[in-house]
Scaffold this motif. Structure first.
Motif, PDB file in Angstrom:
ATOM      1  N   LYS A 194       0.784  -0.903   0.086  1.00 26.26           N
ATOM      2  CA  LYS A 194      -0.001  -0.461   0.636  1.00 26.26           C
ATOM      3  C   LYS A 194       0.734   0.508   0.147  1.00 26.26           C
ATOM      4  N   ASP A 195       0.192   2.113  -0.961  1.00 27.34           N
ATOM      5  CA  ASP A 195       1.270   3.068  -0.628  1.00 27.34           C
ATOM      6  C   ASP A 195       1.549   4.175   0.291  1.00 27.34           C
ATOM      7  N   ASP A 196       1.020   4.132   2.057  1.00 28.26           N
ATOM      8  CA  ASP A 196       1.446   4.079   2.867  1.00 28.26           C
ATOM      9  C   ASP A 196       2.602   3.668   3.622  1.00 28.26           C
ATOM     10  N   MET A 197       3.350   2.571   2.956  1.00 26.99           N
ATOM     11  CA  MET A 197       3.524   1.674   3.649  1.00 26.99           C
ATOM     12  C   MET A 197       5.877   2.424   3.851  1.00 26.99           C
ATOM     13  N   LEU A 198       6.193   1.849   4.180  1.00 29.17           N
ATOM     14  CA  LEU A 198       7.596   2.864   4.776  1.00 29.17           C
ATOM     15  C   LEU A 198       8.135   1.720   3.668  1.00 29.17           C
ATOM     16  N   ILE A 199       7.746   0.746   3.070  1.00 24.07           N
ATOM     17  CA  ILE A 199       8.392  -0.074   2.048  1.00 24.07           C
ATOM     18  C   ILE A 199       8.194   0.639   0.892  1.00 24.07           C
ATOM     19  N   ALA A 200       7.112   1.939   0.648  1.00 27.00           N
ATOM     20  CA  ALA A 200       6.338   1.632  -0.784  1.00 27.00           C
ATOM     21  C   ALA A 200       6.991   3.608  -0.453  1.00 27.00           C
ATOM     22  N   GLN A 201       7.598   3.965   0.484  1.00 31.72           N
ATOM     23  CA  GLN A 201       7.763   5.422   0.282  1.00 31.72           C
ATOM     24  C   GLN A 201       8.967   5.585   0.457  1.00 31.72           C
ATOM     25  N   ASP A 202       9.901   4.644   0.981  1.00 27.77           N
ATOM     26  CA  ASP A 202      11.311   4.131   1.208  1.00 27.77           C
ATOM     27  C   ASP A 202      12.205   4.786   0.022  1.00 27.77           C
ATOM     28  N   GLU A 203      13.845   4.963   0.135  1.00 32.28           N
ATOM     29  CA  GLU A 203      14.745   3.949  -0.843  1.00 32.28           C
ATOM     30  C   GLU A 203      15.915   3.278  -0.264  1.00 32.28           C
ATOM     31  N   ILE A 204      14.856   1.756  -0.653  1.00 27.66           N
ATOM     32  CA  ILE A 204      15.588   1.197  -0.197  1.00 27.66           C
ATOM     33  C   ILE A 204      16.847   0.601  -0.011  1.00 27.66           C
ATOM     34  N   PHE A 205      17.481   0.636  -2.075  1.00 26.97           N
ATOM     35  CA  PHE A 205      18.555   1.137  -2.527  1.00 26.97           C
ATOM     36  C   PHE A 205      18.774  -1.305  -2.161  1.00 26.97           C
ATOM     37  N   GLY A 206      17.794  -1.830  -2.572  1.00 25.29           N
ATOM     38  CA  GLY A 206      18.452  -3.650  -1.811  1.00 25.29           C
ATOM     39  C   GLY A 206      17.347  -4.329  -3.186  1.00 25.29           C
ATOM     40  N   PRO A 207      18.020  -5.416  -2.586  1.00 22.42           N
ATOM     41  CA  PRO A 207      17.215  -6.471  -3.569  1.00 22.42           C
ATOM     42  C   PRO A 207      15.203  -7.002  -3.015  1.00 22.42           C
ATOM     43  N   VAL A 208      14.220  -5.554  -3.216  1.00 23.18           N
ATOM     44  CA  VAL A 208      13.167  -5.894  -2.771  1.00 23.18           C
ATOM     45  C   VAL A 208      12.178  -5.016  -3.589  1.00 23.18           C
ATOM     46  N   GLN A 209      11.185  -6.315  -4.303  1.00 19.46           N
ATOM     47  CA  GLN A 209      10.184  -5.883  -5.160  1.00 19.46           C
ATOM     48  C   GLN A 209       8.909  -5.876  -4.496  1.00 19.46           C
ATOM     49  N   SER A 210       8.635  -3.990  -5.061  1.00 18.01           N
ATOM     50  CA  SER A 210       7.592  -4.043  -4.267  1.00 18.01           C
ATOM     51  C   SER A 210       6.360  -4.137  -5.136  1.00 18.01           C
ATOM     52  N   ILE A 211       4.776  -4.916  -5.229  1.00 18.31           N
ATOM     53  CA  ILE A 211       3.977  -4.501  -6.193  1.00 18.31           C
ATOM     54  C   ILE A 211       2.941  -4.539  -5.307  1.00 18.31           C
ATOM     55  N   LEU A 212       2.454  -2.997  -6.100  1.00 16.65           N
ATOM     56  CA  LEU A 212       0.950  -2.529  -5.991  1.00 16.65           C
ATOM     57  C   LEU A 212       0.556  -2.333  -7.278  1.00 16.65           C
ATOM     58  N   LYS A 213      -1.264  -2.204  -6.829  1.00 12.01           N
ATOM     59  CA  LYS A 213      -2.238  -2.945  -7.521  1.00 12.01           C
ATOM     60  C   LYS A 213      -3.192  -1.867  -7.752  1.00 12.01           C
ATOM     61  N   PHE A 214      -3.147  -1.221  -9.125  1.00 13.18           N
ATOM     62  CA  PHE A 214      -3.785   0.462  -9.447  1.00 13.18           C
ATOM     63  C   PHE A 214      -4.437   0.303 -10.741  1.00 13.18           C
ATOM     64  N   LYS A 215      -5.672   0.566 -10.684  1.00 12.23           N
ATOM     65  CA  LYS A 215      -7.245   0.955 -11.043  1.00 12.23           C
ATOM     66  C   LYS A 215      -7.152   1.311 -12.437  1.00 12.23           C
ATOM     67  N   ASP A 216      -6.846   2.489 -12.724  1.00 13.13           N
ATOM     68  CA  ASP A 216      -6.775   3.036 -13.853  1.00 13.13           C
ATOM     69  C   ASP A 216      -5.671   4.188 -13.694  1.00 13.13           C
ATOM     70  N   VAL A 217      -5.369   4.950 -15.303  1.00 15.58           N
ATOM     71  CA  VAL A 217      -4.909   5.326 -15.702  1.00 15.58           C
ATOM     72  C   VAL A 217      -4.483   7.197 -14.580  1.00 15.58           C
ATOM     73  N   ASP A 218      -5.310   7.486 -14.234  1.00 11.94           N
ATOM     74  CA  ASP A 218      -5.881   8.477 -13.690  1.00 11.94           C
ATOM     75  C   ASP A 218      -4.932   8.128 -12.364  1.00 11.94           C
ATOM     76  N   ASP A 219      -5.516   7.152 -11.825  1.00  9.55           N
ATOM     77  CA  ASP A 219      -5.046   6.534 -10.397  1.00  9.55           C
ATOM     78  C   ASP A 219      -3.460   6.133  -9.782  1.00  9.55           C
ATOM     79  N   VAL A 220      -3.306   5.722 -10.929  1.00  7.91           N
ATOM     80  CA  VAL A 220      -1.731   5.691 -11.347  1.00  7.91           C
ATOM     81  C   VAL A 220      -0.617   7.074 -11.491  1.00  7.91           C
ATOM     82  N   ILE A 221      -1.347   7.459 -11.900  1.00  8.22           N
ATOM     83  CA  ILE A 221      -0.605   9.460 -12.270  1.00  8.22           C
ATOM     84  C   ILE A 221      -0.975   9.917 -10.961  1.00  8.22           C
TER      85      ILE A 221
END
Ligand SMILES: NC(=O)c1ccc[n+]([C@@H]2O[C@H](COP(=O)([O-])OP(=O)(O)OC[C@H]3O[C@@H](n4cnc5c(N)ncnc54)[C@H](O)[C@@H]3O)[C@@H](O)[C@H]2O)c1
Length: 542
Positions: A431-458
């Protein structure tokens, strides 16, 4: 051209390399975490890293390079540079501090004010660049070996991609040296108005450890091509490749004092360089916090201009019409390349809800296939993280991801018992408000987030303090055009990622930095514009 080579070579190495699974080096077992959040296959903790391969190079250059000479630090102090595979000492290098910075700045000042560099024909300067590029090319394997030893990055990446890119970059700037010139301007009135594009003077440059020699070339290329002289501080983790190149400078014909190289720590060597009253310009690549400190040191001393290339949290956007297999491979590459230690890493993988499940399964499978091991071993895709500090930081972010409720799909733990290896890690349900989605981790950690449409993802992609880069995967040109213009970042890669080239400018919006490196834009960082106005007597025309 070089850009295509860079991407295609890497993709080939990613897709064709043998992996741990096929070589039987790891055991896969299906287990559920006691927290119920680990939802997939995992690397076994029995996985181990083999005995380190002995690098085929001697470390011969460990002293500061000032005024064309290798010298000890004025204090006589040294510090160890460590092998990330084991944490053991590779060599002890000179520890520069304020006094050495003073010596180096004095040498650079003299080479600028009195020496031949800014007064030399631009063509002569360009020939020195060409000779240096030829020498680096000749010493490609030794330099790549030092780079791998000091950083833990795969040798094939250093030898086949990074050192050749350094060579390409120097040749590119060799081409610029004699094409830098001002304008004649038709001002009102009887005046001859011209601009002179002059070098600024002594440039202080501070580089990080993730791409040591590549960052060295991004920095010295435009500075020297424009006729400036340089004092460059290497990162304390990775001093070796720049010192190796220093011993080639004389052979290339670079006059003494034009390029000075100091190893040492941020507060004791970097900060005095930033505060120095005789340094006319600063360029820095590294963390956003250090960027702020550097800007403040520049402001408190002589207001020298500063170029900053800082952190990022780049969105990688997979639209519903994307070619999923390509997107999975590129998203994997965008995040895991260089052990995830890239400022522009695609560290927020946004996937359209209609293709999310398919993407996630494939992304997880791809991470499980990733070859982690000794970076000197052929086929290794991922080596150790740079040091224990970065290792701990990444492991803390992994714990934070789990604690905040993201689903750990795979990885999440150390690999082996020594060195700084981390299993390729994939989180879903981020989720957008998690630290792993906000901070630069600088490591082998992929965070996958779901989006609805183009406006949402922009909206969500732009909701970051960073603005370095983005990836957009779609087959619809209109969607691509909408996203490329809406995203507030310095680079948008469409259906590709990490396509670098000497000609393409790179830099950030927002807290990812100021100014652009590479390409023609980089020259602006190292030039002063002087307007010269002369009255015209009875001119034939204005
Ligand atoms: N943008 C990038 O390419 C990049 C590169 C490396 C690290 N990082 C980020 O930075 C984080 C921390 O890594 P780090 O601690 O090595 O980065 P850092 O910013 O502290 O170090 C980068 C360079 O700045 C120098 N430095 C540090 N403090 C200084 C000061 N006060 N004055 C002058 N120079 C100073 C260091 O010696 C090094 O040469 C990483 O986890 C990552 O998020 C980003």
């Amino acid at each position: 051209m070089a850009a295509r080579v860079f991407t295609s070579r890497l993709s080939r190495s990613l897709t064709s390399s043998s992996h741990l699974l096929s070589r039987g080096l790891i055991i896969v077992d299906k287990q559920k975490s006691h927290l119920g959040r680990i939802a997939a296959y995992q690397y076994s903790t029995a996985a181990a890293i083999e005995e380190p391969i002995k690098p085929a190079v001697n470390v011969e250059h460990t002293k500061l390079f000032i005024n064309g000479q290798f010298v000890d630090a004025a204090s006589g102090k040294t510090f160890p540079t460590l092998d990330p595979r084991t944490g053991e000492v590779i060599a002890h290098v000179a520890e520069g501090d304020a006094e050495d910075i003073n010596r180096a700045v004095a040498a650079a000042r003299k080479a600028f004010d009195e020496g031949p560099w800014p007064k030399m024909n631009a063509y002569e300067r360009s020939k020195i660049f060409v000779r240096l590029a030829d020498l680096i090319e000749k010493h490609n394997d030794q330099i790549a070996t030092l780079e791998t030893w000091d950083t833990g990055k795969p040798y094939e990446q250093a030898a086949k991609i990074e050192v050749p890119m350094v060579v390409r970059l120097l040749r590119y700037y060799a081409g610029w040296a004699d094409k830098i010139h001002g304008m004649t301007i038709p001002a009102d009135g009887p005046y001859h108005v011209q601009t002179l594009h002059e070098p600024i003077g002594v440039a202080g440059q501070i580089i990080p450890w993730n791409f040591p020699l590549l960052m060295f070339s991004w920095k010295i290329g435009p500075a020297l091509a424009c006729g400036n002289t340089v004092v460059l501080k290497t990162a304390e983790q990775t001093p070796l490749s720049a010192f190796y190149v220093a011993h080639l400078l004389q052979e290339a014909g670079l006059p003494e004092g034009v390029l000075n190289i100091i190893s040492g720590f941020g507060p004791t060597a970097g900060a005095p360089l930033c505060s120095h009253m005789d340094v006319d310009k600063l360029a820095f690549t590294g963390s956003t916090d250090t960027g702020k400190a550097i800007l403040s040191l520049a402001a408190k001393s002589n207001l020298k201009p500063v170029t900053l290339e800082l952190g990022g949290k780049s969105p990688f956007i997979v639209c519903e019409d994307a070619d999923i297999d390509t997107a999975v491979e590129q998203a994997h590459f965008a995040l895991f390349f260089n052990q995830g230690q890239c400022c522009c890493a695609g560290s927020r993988t946004f996937v359209h809800e209609k293709v999310y499940d398919e993407f996630l399964e494939k992304a997880k499978a791809r991470a499980l296939k990733r070859t982690v091991g000794d970076p000197f071993k052929s086929g290794t895709e991922q080596g150790p993280q740079i040091d224990s500090k970065q290792f701990d930081k990444i492991m803390n972010y992994i714990r934070s991801g789990i604690d905040s409720g993201a689903t750990l799909e795979t990885g999440g733990e150390r690999l082996g018992e020594r060195g700084y290896y981390i299993k390729p890690t994939v989180f879903s349900n981020v989720k957008d408000d998690m630290l792993i989605a906000q901070d630069e981790i600088f490591g082998p950690v992929q965070s996958i987030l779901k989006f609805k449409d183009v406006d949402d993802v922009i909206r969500r992609a732009n909701n970051s303090r960073y603005g370095l880069a983005a990836g957009v995967f779609t087959q619809n040109i209109d969607t691509a055009n909408t996203l490329t213009r809406a995203l507030r970042v310095g680079t948008v890669w469409v259906n590709c990622f990490d396509t670098f080239d000497a000609t393409i400018p790179f830099g950030g919006y927002k807290m990812s930095g100021h100014g652009r490196e590479k390409g023609e834009y980089s020259l602006k960082n190292y030039l002063q514009v002087k307007a010269v106005v002369t009255p015209l007597k009875n001119p034939a025309w204005l």
